[in-house]
Design a protein around this motif. Structure first.
Motif, PDB file in Angstrom:
ATOM      1  N   ASN A  65      -2.462  14.751  -1.410  1.00 41.99           N
ATOM      2  CA  ASN A  65      -1.538  13.814  -2.049  1.00 41.99           C
ATOM      3  C   ASN A  65      -0.937  14.383  -3.328  1.00 41.99           C
ATOM      4  O   ASN A  65       0.186  14.040  -3.695  1.00 41.99           O
ATOM      5  CB  ASN A  65      -2.226  12.488  -2.327  1.00 41.99           C
ATOM      6  N   MET A  88       0.848  -1.175   0.000  1.00 43.22           N
ATOM      7  CA  MET A  88       0.000   0.000   0.000  1.00 43.22           C
ATOM      8  C   MET A  88       0.895   1.239   0.000  1.00 43.22           C
ATOM      9  O   MET A  88       1.765   1.387   0.857  1.00 43.22           O
ATOM     10  CB  MET A  88      -0.889  -0.022   1.242  1.00 43.22           C
ATOM     11  N   PRO A  89       0.688   2.133  -0.932  1.00 41.36           N
ATOM     12  CA  PRO A  89       1.532   3.326  -0.988  1.00 41.36           C
ATOM     13  C   PRO A  89       1.228   4.282   0.164  1.00 41.36           C
ATOM     14  O   PRO A  89       0.132   4.289   0.725  1.00 41.36           O
ATOM     15  CB  PRO A  89       1.173   3.961  -2.332  1.00 41.36           C
ATOM     16  N   PHE A  90       2.227   5.072   0.503  1.00 35.62           N
ATOM     17  CA  PHE A  90       2.101   6.088   1.538  1.00 35.62           C
ATOM     18  C   PHE A  90       1.126   7.158   1.091  1.00 35.62           C
ATOM     19  O   PHE A  90       1.198   7.646  -0.024  1.00 35.62           O
ATOM     20  CB  PHE A  90       3.480   6.703   1.797  1.00 35.62           C
ATOM     21  N   SER A  91       0.197   7.507   1.949  1.00 35.39           N
ATOM     22  CA  SER A  91      -0.759   8.568   1.648  1.00 35.39           C
ATOM     23  C   SER A  91      -0.578   9.695   2.647  1.00 35.39           C
ATOM     24  O   SER A  91      -0.828   9.529   3.843  1.00 35.39           O
ATOM     25  CB  SER A  91      -2.195   8.032   1.729  1.00 35.39           C
ATOM     26  N   GLU A 130       5.818  17.060   2.046  1.00 31.12           N
ATOM     27  CA  GLU A 130       5.741  15.914   2.953  1.00 31.12           C
ATOM     28  C   GLU A 130       6.749  16.023   4.090  1.00 31.12           C
ATOM     29  O   GLU A 130       6.465  15.633   5.223  1.00 31.12           O
ATOM     30  CB  GLU A 130       5.879  14.587   2.204  1.00 31.12           C
TER      31      GLU A 130
END
Length: 151
Positions: A110, A1-4, A131
């Motif tokens: 995002n 799962m990609p970083f959100s 980020e």
């Protein structure tokens, strides 16, 4: 799962700002039960050189919705305005922040990953990516002020 980045910020801010509303309800109940003026508690400090409760709660707004607004403009400047000095004023600030957070979408946040931004305070300028700013500056400050308010 990609970083959100959205998942790491918005729900976290919403949960803790909601808890700040609960903290204010406890302050209000205590003032009513003990017959102490709300100003006494809103000006309470852990130690003489620390900023008071009203500031700590206000700073959670600055480091949540204020930070998310700043990443869109590319510049975060500390909010130097005095915090609300009443329970009603603090409740209103928290409600406005929660309303603003509820209108932010995952795409709003995002889509900013990788963009440059900076922190500015007087002559001091610190470069960040969006980020990097949110994860290493905003979130730690947010939790510091929330924890200090609880203390």
């Amino acid at each position: 799962m990609p970083f959100s980045l959205y998942d790491a910020t918005v729900p976290t801010f919403q949960q803790t700002l909601g808890a700040m509303q609960g903290l204010l309800a406890k302050v209000e109940a205590f003032c009513g039960e003990s017959d102490r003026p709300e100003e006494d508690l809103l000006q309470a400090r852990l130690i003489e050189d620390m900023l008071p409760l009203a500031y700590q709660i206000s700073a959670t707004v600055t480091h949540s919705v204020g930070a998310l607004n700043a990443v869109h403009s590319g510049v975060f400047k500390p909010d130097r305005s005095p915090p609300p000095q009443t329970l009603a004023g603090l409740r209103e600030a928290l409600s406005r922040a929660l309303d603003a957070l509820s209108s932010i979408t995952a795409e709003d946040i995002n889509g900013l990953v990788g963009r440059d931004m900076r922190f500015e305070a007087g002559e001091m300028v610190l470069p960040f990516t969006v980020e990097g700013f949110l994860m290493s500056f905003s979130i730690p400050n947010f939790f510091f002020h929330a924890t200090t308010a609880y203390d």
